[in-house]
Design a protein around this motif. Structure first.
Motif, PDB file in Angstrom:
ATOM      1  N   ASP A 110     -10.447  22.170  -2.358  1.00 36.43           N
ATOM      2  CA  ASP A 110      -9.073  20.906  -2.865  1.00 36.43           C
ATOM      3  C   ASP A 110      -8.150  21.453  -2.802  1.00 36.43           C
ATOM      4  N   GLY A 111      -8.425  22.418  -2.512  1.00 35.77           N
ATOM      5  CA  GLY A 111      -6.935  23.182  -2.235  1.00 35.77           C
ATOM      6  C   GLY A 111      -6.765  24.267  -3.312  1.00 35.77           C
ATOM      7  N   ILE A 112      -6.960  24.085  -4.863  1.00 43.49           N
ATOM      8  CA  ILE A 112      -6.633  24.914  -5.998  1.00 43.49           C
ATOM      9  C   ILE A 112      -8.232  25.502  -6.632  1.00 43.49           C
ATOM     10  N   SER A 113      -8.899  24.961  -6.526  1.00 43.70           N
ATOM     11  CA  SER A 113     -10.183  25.705  -6.845  1.00 43.70           C
ATOM     12  C   SER A 113     -10.219  27.033  -6.564  1.00 43.70           C
ATOM     13  N   MET A 114     -10.038  27.893  -7.068  1.00 42.85           N
ATOM     14  CA  MET A 114     -10.498  29.925  -6.539  1.00 42.85           C
ATOM     15  C   MET A 114     -11.542  30.373  -7.538  1.00 42.85           C
ATOM     16  N   SER A 115     -12.030  30.407  -8.294  1.00 42.39           N
ATOM     17  CA  SER A 115     -13.617  29.958  -8.726  1.00 42.39           C
ATOM     18  C   SER A 115     -13.966  29.453  -9.699  1.00 42.39           C
ATOM     19  N   ARG A 116     -14.932  28.728  -9.764  1.00 42.80           N
ATOM     20  CA  ARG A 116     -15.408  27.692 -10.480  1.00 42.80           C
ATOM     21  C   ARG A 116     -15.878  26.480  -9.172  1.00 42.80           C
ATOM     22  N   SER A 117     -17.076  26.217 -10.376  1.00 42.12           N
ATOM     23  CA  SER A 117     -18.014  25.078  -9.465  1.00 42.12           C
ATOM     24  C   SER A 117     -17.362  23.335 -10.462  1.00 42.12           C
ATOM     25  N   PHE A 118     -17.542  22.434  -9.560  1.00 39.20           N
ATOM     26  CA  PHE A 118     -16.691  21.729 -10.761  1.00 39.20           C
ATOM     27  C   PHE A 118     -18.016  20.069 -10.286  1.00 39.20           C
ATOM     28  N   LEU A 119     -18.024  19.261 -10.575  1.00 40.24           N
ATOM     29  CA  LEU A 119     -18.583  17.423 -11.001  1.00 40.24           C
ATOM     30  C   LEU A 119     -17.108  16.343 -10.967  1.00 40.24           C
ATOM     31  N   LYS A 120     -17.145  15.778 -10.364  1.00 40.00           N
ATOM     32  CA  LYS A 120     -16.124  14.662 -10.777  1.00 40.00           C
ATOM     33  C   LYS A 120     -16.174  13.164 -10.673  1.00 40.00           C
ATOM     34  N   HIS A 121     -16.084  12.491 -11.089  1.00 39.21           N
ATOM     35  CA  HIS A 121     -16.869  11.315 -10.892  1.00 39.21           C
ATOM     36  C   HIS A 121     -15.965  10.187 -12.047  1.00 39.21           C
TER      37      HIS A 121
END
Length: 333
Positions: A110-121
């Protein structure tokens, strides 16, 4: 910096005087949202405080917002339990398509994540989107659904106040806001490691919508106020929610309000969960500068755009701008 403190600070830079430490950052405004439903005088003061915080700081904290502590804790628990699922379970929602109604990832695509996991909805209207949400953990839909509905309600209260404070009236865009996009992003940040030099979990950026309402399990959010060149840490106040201005509110206000640049840093003491609820108009509805805020002394500063336009913009431009709104400026170079 206050004038007296500023002059003392500058004076200390001359004549061999040891420099004074810079003044500590001002605490973030804390708004009692309950005042919006009290008498007209109390509401007027609350509206003034909210708009002032948006204009001067780009963000504020809200308390007495009507979302129960159990609802907030339930959402954090549901998020934590999701991220504790097996990789196979979570990967069921993995996709390279940013237009999917639900998406899980751990990379920097996504161009901005550097150290994370995510869930988007998506979440509004809830009945349209909840069918795409995870069925594991078993209470995810119930807990996250309750929280999503409550944050949508709070977003409507805040937008009514902001629009009133801008002179547009509390019912301005009301129907479009009620049926607008609510985009929920669950973020899981690892505890920072002493061996890891880069402590940034999410690079500096602004959010595309009108408002973002953030719930965080522990400190880690940092904001850069307007005209500042330093980061301010946002405390995790029990029971409070963090609110900041998004790109489309900057457009709607014709630049009276500015979207907030923010980032996430890794917490040295523990892993961290945050839930960001981003609120805007529907996917194809363009946001323009309000005509009431445009005149010969305040010309239109931005082109109109929609959430779909933002999604089109991302793939080729994700590393060029910290704020999407920069690409919308009519006077941009």
């Amino acid at each position: 910096m206050p004038a007296v403190a500023g002059s003392l600070y500058m004076a200390s830079q001359h004549k061999g005087v040891p420099p004074l430490p810079p003044p500590p950052p001002r605490p973030l405004p804390v708004i009692n949202l309950g005042r919006l439903t009290m008498d007209s005088a109390s509401r007027a003061l609350a509206v003034r405080d909210i708009v002032l915080a948006c204009r001067e700081r780009g963000c504020f904290e809200v308390v007495n917002h009507g979302i129960s502590r159990s609802c907030m804790n339930g959402a954090l628990e549901a998020a934590s339990e999701f991220f504790q699922l097996s990789t196979e379970r979570k990967e069921e929602f993995a996709s390279d398509d940013i237009r999917q109604p639900i998406r899980y990832d751990t990379s920097s695509r996504d161009g901005i994540s550097m150290s994370r996991s995510f869930l988007k909805h998506y979440a509004n209207p809830l009945d349209d989107w909840i069918k795409f949400w995870p069925t594991q953990p078993p209470t995810y839909r119930e807990k996250m659904g309750e929280y999503a509905v409550e944050t949508q309600r709070v977003s409507m209260q805040l937008m009514e106040a902001i629009l009133q404070g801008l002179g547009l009236g509390p019912s301005y865009l009301q129907e479009k806001l009620e049926g607008g996009v609510q985009f929920v992003a669950l973020n899981n940040y690892p505890q920072s490691s002493a061996k890891k030099a880069d402590k940034i979990g999410l690079a500096p950026h602004s959010d595309y919508g009108f408002l973002t309402i953030l719930l965080q399990s522990s400190p880690g959010l940092e904001v850069m106020h307007h005209e500042d060149d330093a980061w301010t840490s946002v405390p995790a106040i029990p029971g409070a929610l963090h609110v900041h201005v998004g790109d489309h509110l900057e457009v709607l206000s014709n630049g009276q309000l500015k979207s907030l640049v923010h980032r996430a840093v890794l917490n040295p003491n523990e892993s961290r969960i945050s839930i960001a609820s981003i609120h805007g108009l529907s996917m194809d509805e363009e946001v323009h500068c309000a005509e009431e805020l445009v005149d010969e002394h305040h010309p239109k500063m931005y082109r109109g755009s929609s959430f779909q336009d933002f999604l089109d913009f991302l793939p080729a431009n994700m590393n060029r701008y910290k704020r999407y709104v920069e690409s919308l400026r009519i006077d941009k170079p």
